[in-house]
Motif scaffolding. Sequence first.
Motif, PDB file in Angstrom:
ATOM      1  N   LEU A  90       6.802  11.730   6.545  1.00 34.45           N
ATOM      2  CA  LEU A  90       7.001  11.055   5.262  1.00 34.45           C
ATOM      3  C   LEU A  90       7.669  11.985   4.253  1.00 34.45           C
ATOM      4  O   LEU A  90       8.466  11.544   3.410  1.00 34.45           O
ATOM      5  CB  LEU A  90       5.660  10.557   4.721  1.00 34.45           C
TER       6      LEU A  90
ATOM      7  N   GLY B 166      11.162  10.967   2.618  1.00 36.73           N
ATOM      8  CA  GLY B 166      11.263  10.881   1.163  1.00 36.73           C
ATOM      9  C   GLY B 166      12.273  11.840   0.558  1.00 36.73           C
ATOM     10  O   GLY B 166      12.468  11.831  -0.657  1.00 36.73           O
TER      11      GLY B 166
ATOM     12  N   TYR C  14       7.552  -0.556   6.699  1.00 34.21           N
ATOM     13  CA  TYR C  14       8.304   0.650   6.338  1.00 34.21           C
ATOM     14  C   TYR C  14       9.525   0.826   7.244  1.00 34.21           C
ATOM     15  O   TYR C  14      10.615   1.186   6.785  1.00 34.21           O
ATOM     16  CB  TYR C  14       7.391   1.860   6.436  1.00 34.21           C
TER      17      TYR C  14
ATOM     18  N   GLU D 217       7.985   2.457   0.473  1.00 30.76           N
ATOM     19  CA  GLU D 217       7.455   3.812   0.601  1.00 30.76           C
ATOM     20  C   GLU D 217       6.057   3.900  -0.003  1.00 30.76           C
ATOM     21  O   GLU D 217       5.149   4.496   0.582  1.00 30.76           O
ATOM     22  CB  GLU D 217       8.400   4.796  -0.096  1.00 30.76           C
TER      23      GLU D 217
ATOM     24  N   GLN E 128       2.507   4.677   1.905  1.00 30.75           N
ATOM     25  CA  GLN E 128       1.529   5.667   1.461  1.00 30.75           C
ATOM     26  C   GLN E 128       0.154   5.033   1.297  1.00 30.75           C
ATOM     27  O   GLN E 128      -0.871   5.630   1.648  1.00 30.75           O
ATOM     28  CB  GLN E 128       1.988   6.308   0.151  1.00 30.75           C
TER      29      GLN E 128
END
Length: 614
Positions: free
Chosen positions: A238, A242, A361, A376, A380
């Motif tokens: 992630l 990101g 996702y 995103e 999370q």
Amino acid sequence: MSPILRLFAILSLSLIPALAFTDAGSLKTGCPTLEATDSGARDSLMQYICFYNAPPGEPAHNASRPEQLPEDLAWTPAHGRDLVFSATKSVYWVHLHIRNSGAERSLWYLKLNYPLLHEITLWQTGNGTTESIVTGDQHAFSSRGIDYRYFLLPVTLDAGETRSITLRVHSSGALNVPLSLETPAEVIAGSNHLTLTHGLFYGALLVFAVFNLLLFFSSGTAYYFYNAFYMAALGLFLFAMGGFANQYFWPNNASFANTSIPLSLSLCALSMTLFGRSFLEVAKGTISETALKTLAWFCIGFLALTLILPYTKTILLNTVLALTVISSLFIIAAVRWKQGYQPAMWYLLAWLVMLVGGLIYALAAFGYLTDFLAREALMQFAVGGQVILLNYAMVQRWRLLNQKLLEVEHNARTELEFKVHERTAQLRNTMRELEKANRQLSTLSMNDALTGLHNRRHLDNIFPELCAEARRTGHTLTLALVDADHFKAINDTWGHSFGDTCLQFIAEMLTRHVKRPRDIAIRFGGEEFALLLPGTDPAGARIVCEALLADVANTPLISPDGTEVRITLSAGIASLRTGEDQNRLFERADEALYAAKNEGRNRALLSEVTEART
């Protein structure tokens, strides 16, 4: 002058503004011009965007500069829709016109909120000059010019200036072009919000990983290690998706920045498989064990292929692998639950959450869903829910193991005592960690997050104790209530962010003037503060308050628009009387505060003075 000539002159004059606000770029694309000073227009940026899809073989696909584009290019208005496209070999050209009708030179940022684009070139043309930026995740991170995980283009416009902005975007994977035009303050505010959110998320993930690793070292239980391995691999994936890994880990290695995404994804799949096999206690020789072993070897093979095959193939293969592993673990957990293995229920719920979040996702990452930032955040949230459920499942598994140990007590007492000692040691370590966390949580719950002062809960706890102590010892206890004057006007004029700055300033002043060890400064409301002053008489408290009020009033603050702002405070003071309870003491201080407000504010009044007047 004849009437016809007069009419012609009037029409000519009326066309001058239109000629002044027209630029060649607008005529070529037919896109409307965005007024940068209009926040509503900025919020509707995609209404002003035009784009062109140039597949391989077209002249626009091979063009490297806007002037090389055909003049008769058929630009497509976005009509408010996000520019999101699944895997494509096309080059996308994006066009935007921006005008500053304000009276002064201003700065805005065109922000592209998707970090995984291979090639991006941005041009802005105005006043006879053209500036360009060539960047993307196939270039060194420093090519962006601004140290930010997304792509930022500074757009500075003089008063009355119009600029044309053109983007050339190409990516070997999915293509997301979520654009926004923001002021520097908006960029900073958004960045701060995301920094807090990501900081909490990755911090919590790291804490859980370290905690499970410590449990592994203390207990030797394998699934604690695999769980820590999984959370570390998932966090790295992630982090790379990101754009943070590209920014902080390998900013000068664009090739590995792309490879790290499928690489960390295959590590996630491997760690998920190992953890599931260990936690679910799959029996040897069963179909479930064979499936998990096969998946583990597939993960190792895909891990090696990631270093050989191109990114476009490995990201797709590893995504399919990860979703296959998640689905397989979901099915195996359901089978184990049906077989009576109770911890599998929580494990099953954990992977159900992960399956839904991971699928959404993946669809967003591959360009099948819009609003990647929202996906995103959803991912999370899914990861957070999964981590909590997995750790709870481990607690349930621990309870199940403890029950089994008790059941075999009659058959192997010596062995049982050894195992109980081992599990008790684990429990003590866990309880120590929980107790430490509870103490930290208790400390946080007694303090105001914005100002750092004690909060209303602390006031409710300590105030009765101080009153009881004052009655018992006969010492003086004085309460001063302090309130910021006209604070609503500050929020209405400059916004809540500047209002928070003012509250922090007041808290700093309170801390500066309340110096004695037993004196307590508290924020118990929006702009309301309280001072508990044990051993201080009303006259002494008034001296403290007047010094505080003078210091605050004489110290200016600078508002976001550059205005000098001075804050004033009002204070009401009361000391505990014989036989009086804390509620009455608070009421008298509050009445004195309101009297100070009514008499013009920026003053401190004693309760005895206000009572004498009435």
